[in-house]
Motif scaffolding. Structure first.
Motif, PDB file in Angstrom:
ATOM      1  N   GLU A   6       8.263  62.911  26.511  1.00  0.00           N
ATOM      2  CA  GLU A   6       9.714  62.540  27.186  1.00  0.00           C
ATOM      3  C   GLU A   6      10.598  62.441  26.010  1.00  0.00           C
ATOM      4  OE1 GLU A   6       8.820  59.038  29.437  1.00  0.00           O
ATOM      5  OE2 GLU A   6       7.713  59.967  30.962  1.00  0.00           O
ATOM      6  N   GLN A  18       7.294  52.903  37.015  1.00  0.00           N
ATOM      7  CA  GLN A  18       6.198  53.945  36.323  1.00  0.00           C
ATOM      8  C   GLN A  18       5.178  53.247  35.645  1.00  0.00           C
ATOM      9  OE1 GLN A  18       7.495  57.716  34.401  1.00  0.00           O
ATOM     10  NE2 GLN A  18       7.010  56.595  32.400  1.00  0.00           N
ATOM     11  N   THR A  22       0.501  52.416  36.114  1.00  0.00           N
ATOM     12  CA  THR A  22      -0.389  53.253  35.110  1.00  0.00           C
ATOM     13  C   THR A  22      -1.660  52.299  35.140  1.00  0.00           C
ATOM     14  OG1 THR A  22       0.406  51.529  33.223  1.00  0.00           O
ATOM     15  CG2 THR A  22       1.610  54.071  33.539  1.00  0.00           C
ATOM     16  N   ARG A 210       3.802  57.821  28.335  1.00  0.00           N
ATOM     17  CA  ARG A 210       4.779  57.031  29.525  1.00  0.00           C
ATOM     18  C   ARG A 210       4.771  55.757  29.505  1.00  0.00           C
ATOM     19  NH1 ARG A 210       1.421  60.795  32.582  1.00  0.00           N
ATOM     20  NH2 ARG A 210      -0.276  59.633  32.807  1.00  0.00           N
TER      21      ARG A 210
END
Length: 259
Positions: A6, A18, A22, A210
């Motif tokens: 990213e 987000q 996870t 992430r």
């Protein structure tokens, strides 16, 4: 290959949502939730509630006779938390600094922090304020990382250590808060009832990215002079192309007040 990382800096609320979704977050959040032991009728404070991802399960735990108060200093995150909990009559979100909680003395049975103390300027002061708003016999459950424990496999151990050092010292305000919590809690007047380490392991680079923002963090390490541009490309190239492994430990600390 390094294009898989990213690049854009995520919106804070989107990033927190987000992250909460996870596997790594669900794992430690479950331990933290159990450690808090919120029951029907209790008043619970979520100190640094962020975008409010954890307010709904707390609301369900305390039931209609209980109360959940989220405290968040960032207005955009507090707004998001209010939006997502608007239908819950027992949840309230207030704007506030953990160093100066806008709450009366002894107003809560339970309080929690979830990766919030790593960002405050003075964790000791924040813990003193948490003690003030808890009733006798109250419990504070905290989940905070120790970024010094971040281990990422790479053939060049020096690069891996430089990256971890940058995260712990240059990215996170209080990068070793996890290990400091038992001492700080005792100094604030709490008895430490339990310390539970939870280690998150990542074997897929996309999942780690992430959470860690590998390219963004690497670029900041270059800007800070901790890595050269050539080392950064070698670092990211290996992470993208080879079998990936990373691990980091978060500590769940349960602190209690005498009844």
């Amino acid at each position: 290959m390094t294009d898989l990382f990213e690049r854009a800096v995520p919106d804070p609320a989107a990033y927190l949502d987000q992250l909460a979704a996870t596997d790594a977050a669900r794992s430690y959040k479950g331990v933290l939730f159990d450690a808090l032991d919120a029951r029907p009728g209790a008043t619970v404070l979520d100190l640094g509630c962020g975008s409010g991802a954890d307010l709904a399960p707390l609301s369900e735990a305390v039931g209609p006779s209980g109360k959940v108060v989220g405290v968040e200093i960032r207005s955009e995150l507090a707004g998001r938390a209010r939006e997502r909990t608007g239908a819950a009559g027992n949840v309230h979100v207030v704007a506030g600094d953990l160093h100066a909680l806008p709450l009366p003395d002894g107003c809560a049975d339970l309080a929690r922090t979830d990766r919030g103390l790593q960002h405050v300027a003075d964790p000791a002061r924040a813990l003193a304020k948490a003690r003030r708003v808890l009733r006798p016999g109250g419990r504070l459950a905290m989940g905070e990382p120790d970024w010094d424990s971040l281990a990422i496999d790479h053939p060049d151990l020096g690069l891996a250590r430089a990256y971890t050092r940058h995260v712990a010292d240059g990215i996170v305000r209080k990068g070793t808060i996890g290990r400091q919590l038992p001492r700080l809690a005792r100094e604030a007047g709490f008895a430490v009832a339990a310390v539970v380490p939870v280690t998150s392991v990542f074997r897929e680079v996309e999942a780690a990215d992430r959470v860690l923002g590998l390219r963004r963090t690497t670029e900041r390490a270059v800007s800070a002079g901790r890595l050269s541009a050539a080392d950064a490309e070698r670092w990211l190239g290996h992470l993208a192309a080879e079998p990936f492994f990373a691990a980091v430990t978060l500590h769940i600390v349960v602190a209690e007040l005498a009844a």
